[in-house]
Scaffold this active site. Structure first.
Site, PDB file in Angstrom:
ATOM      1  N   LYS A 245       3.313   4.400  -1.468  1.00 40.33           N
ATOM      2  CA  LYS A 245       3.337   5.607  -2.170  1.00 40.33           C
ATOM      3  C   LYS A 245       4.017   6.212  -2.394  1.00 40.33           C
ATOM      4  O   LYS A 245       3.654   7.669  -1.666  1.00 40.33           O
ATOM      5  CB  LYS A 245       1.446   6.414  -2.077  1.00 40.33           C
ATOM      6  CG  LYS A 245       0.474   5.215  -2.210  1.00 40.33           C
ATOM      7  CD  LYS A 245      -0.926   5.656  -1.893  1.00 40.33           C
ATOM      8  CE  LYS A 245      -1.605   5.138  -1.408  1.00 40.33           C
ATOM      9  NZ  LYS A 245      -1.961   4.668  -0.096  1.00 40.33           N
TER      10      LYS A 245
ATOM     11  N   HIS B  80       0.642  -0.996  -0.030  1.00 44.55           N
ATOM     12  CA  HIS B  80      -0.047  -0.381   0.195  1.00 44.55           C
ATOM     13  C   HIS B  80       1.027   1.230   0.119  1.00 44.55           C
ATOM     14  O   HIS B  80       0.337   2.193   0.211  1.00 44.55           O
ATOM     15  CB  HIS B  80      -0.740   0.457   1.486  1.00 44.55           C
ATOM     16  CG  HIS B  80      -2.115   0.550   0.805  1.00 44.55           C
ATOM     17  ND1 HIS B  80      -2.396   2.395   1.848  1.00 44.55           N
ATOM     18  CD2 HIS B  80      -3.495   0.717   0.421  1.00 44.55           C
ATOM     19  CE1 HIS B  80      -3.702   2.034   1.125  1.00 44.55           C
ATOM     20  NE2 HIS B  80      -3.710   1.563   0.256  1.00 44.55           N
TER      21      HIS B  80
ATOM     22  N   ASP C  35      16.125   9.994  -7.498  1.00 47.21           N
ATOM     23  CA  ASP C  35      18.283  10.307  -8.083  1.00 47.21           C
ATOM     24  C   ASP C  35      18.944  10.563  -6.982  1.00 47.21           C
ATOM     25  O   ASP C  35      19.577  10.841  -6.071  1.00 47.21           O
ATOM     26  CB  ASP C  35      18.793  12.005  -8.496  1.00 47.21           C
ATOM     27  CG  ASP C  35      18.494  12.298  -9.627  1.00 47.21           C
ATOM     28  OD1 ASP C  35      18.535  10.809 -10.744  1.00 47.21           O
ATOM     29  OD2 ASP C  35      18.347  12.888 -10.479  1.00 47.21           O
TER      30      ASP C  35
END
Length: 149
Positions: free
Chosen positions: A90, A88, A95
């Site tokens: 996100k 779940h 870089d």
């Protein structure tokens, strides 16, 4: 870029600009990814030679509109969970120095209709914690480690 990317100063255009600032790597850990505009930005980075890796949730990657297959077809490395429960997270790491995280699923619905939050952080301590989590999950979801019996 020949592909239509958002222009002007919107939340989506700011997110895309942060993503497109990648020069070496983009690590994505996303529950759901169905926004074609964000997928085009990720593909553009891949074509530029940026190393892109994506971890996602197995149940959501096959849903109608998911961009995961498109990204895989473009040659982007994708790994997914192999157990019950949702992957779940996100977040994205640009870089190894910029963390993008929040409630936002990378879906057109979330971008156009939902009340979401996105936080962009350039603090090395926070980036490292999320990078360590990404690397842990990336290894855990390595197909060489799957057990089928």
């Amino acid at each position: 870029c020949p592909c239509p990317l958002p222009s002007g100063d919107t939340a989506l255009s700011r997110l895309v600009r942060r993503l497109l600032s990648a020069r070496r790597s983009l690590d994505l850990c996303l529950f759901s990814f169905s926004c074609p505009l964000l997928a085009r930005a990720v593909q553009l980075l891949h074509r530029r030679g940026v190393r892109v890796r994506l971890v996602t949730d197995a149940q959501y990657m096959g849903l109608h509109g998911s961009q995961i297959g498109r990204l895989r077809h473009a040659g982007i490395q994708v790994r997914h969970d192999q157990h019950s429960g949702y992957m779940h997270h996100k977040f994205a790491i640009v870089d190894r120095r910029i963390l993008i995280t929040g409630s936002l699923n990378w879906t057109t619905q979330a971008i156009q209709s939902n009340r979401e939050n996105v936080l962009v952080v350039e603090d090395a301590e926070y980036v490292k914690a999320f990078q360590d989590e990404f690397e842990r999950i990336w290894e855990e979801y390595n197909p060489a480690n799957y057990s089928f019996f």
